[in-house]
Design a protein around this motif. Sequence first.
Motif, short mmCIF file in Angstrom:
data_model
loop_
_atom_site.label_atom_id
_atom_site.label_comp_id
_atom_site.label_asym_id
_atom_site.label_seq_id
_atom_site.Cartn_x
_atom_site.Cartn_y
_atom_site.Cartn_z
N ILE A 68 -7.29 77.47 40.66
CA ILE A 68 -6.98 76.27 39.88
C ILE A 68 -5.62 75.69 40.23
N ASP A 69 -5.58 74.38 40.27
CA ASP A 69 -4.32 73.63 40.27
C ASP A 69 -4.20 73.07 38.85
N PRO A 70 -3.41 73.69 38.00
CA PRO A 70 -3.40 73.33 36.58
C PRO A 70 -3.02 71.89 36.31
N LEU A 71 -2.11 71.34 37.12
CA LEU A 71 -1.69 69.96 36.88
C LEU A 71 -1.34 69.30 38.21
N ASP A 72 -2.29 68.60 38.77
CA ASP A 72 -2.11 67.90 40.04
C ASP A 72 -1.42 66.55 39.79
N GLY A 73 -0.48 66.21 40.68
CA GLY A 73 0.21 64.93 40.55
C GLY A 73 1.46 65.01 39.70
N SER A 74 2.19 66.11 39.83
CA SER A 74 3.35 66.33 38.96
C SER A 74 4.39 65.22 39.06
N SER A 75 4.49 64.59 40.22
CA SER A 75 5.49 63.53 40.37
C SER A 75 5.20 62.32 39.49
N ASN A 76 3.97 62.24 38.97
CA ASN A 76 3.60 61.12 38.11
C ASN A 76 3.84 61.37 36.62
N ILE A 77 4.19 62.60 36.27
CA ILE A 77 4.27 62.97 34.86
C ILE A 77 5.25 62.09 34.10
N ASP A 78 6.43 61.92 34.64
CA ASP A 78 7.49 61.23 33.90
C ASP A 78 7.32 59.72 33.87
N VAL A 79 6.37 59.18 34.64
CA VAL A 79 6.19 57.72 34.67
C VAL A 79 4.84 57.30 34.09
N ASN A 80 4.17 58.24 33.40
CA ASN A 80 2.97 57.92 32.64
C ASN A 80 1.83 57.38 33.52
N VAL A 81 1.67 58.01 34.69
CA VAL A 81 0.59 57.67 35.61
C VAL A 81 -0.39 58.84 35.65
N SER A 82 -1.63 58.56 36.03
CA SER A 82 -2.70 59.55 35.97
C SER A 82 -2.35 60.86 36.69
#
Length: 329
Positions: A121-135
């Motif tokens: 599992i990749d628990p949370l893909d797209g970590s760079s988007n977390i702080d900017v409220n993107v998918s």
Amino acid sequence: MNAYSEDVVAVPVGTTLDRFIKRQQQASPAATGELSQLLRDIALAAKIVQREISRAGLLAVTGSFGTENQHGEAQQKLDVIAHIRFLRALRNGGEVAAVVSEEEDQVIHTGNPGGKYVVAIDPLDGSSNIDVNVSIGTIFSIYRRQSQPGTPAVEADFLQGGLRQVAAGYVLYGTSTLLVYTTGQGVNGFTYDSSLGEFFLSHPTLTTPVDGRIYSCNEGNIVDYPLAIQQFITACQQARFTARYIGALIADVHRNLLKGGIYLYPATQAAPAGKLRLLYEGFPMAFLIEQAGGSATDGQQRLLTKPISTLHQRTPLIIGSTQLVNLVT
């Protein structure tokens, strides 16, 4: 006439994920229920992670955790939260003997040596988007373990190859939360209704267009791409294709799954082996896309047939509508 007619009041709410899983289980005489329960455990963890994401700004859980994972990437707070939530759900469900996560270097034993399955599992893909409220999203892959149940699962249980997956899928946390998965009998998508706390079937029997006019890649790296990839992107531009790149594998592939298109994350001079992880990013997305009628390759071979030798092995990835993937290869 009564304004509240039966047509309005008794609108069906749809098929829940739980009911859908039960129907699939009943249709397979050999099914014993463990995989069905495992999928429910993943859905439960997804609901919890969706809740954490939706209130992340209020609880101050955005931003860096202050540590790096084994890939040298800065861990975000929500990376760690999602890792813990999924691991806890899989441990408590009892069907999984061990887990491999992007956030941990080694095999994680769940304390359930009798479990028949292992999960990558990749628990949370797209970590760079977390702080900017993107998918962002979660990617998972399920294997039936090869080691003897009752004994600790071993690394080899995860290195069986992409063709041995029994199920794979992803959860997309965006304008709505979707769970999309396959057990090798097509692809189905479910949308989360937070008011009822249930996933409902919203995208039955998903198939991707055989062709498309969307390409998704980080064009900032184009000068480092192989020449063939550069030529393909130039051809897309000349043909007035639409460029769309979110920066989260799940979000980009999901859009192209629905609309038709291609996602490219090729090798570069800095990362000649590619950058995405084969076990818990490449294999599950390739399995799902193929089940939806698309294709996936590393640029040289069908991705699902690519040999795997280490848990965190890297790979290039070219995935999407079959005609576009064939044009690249």
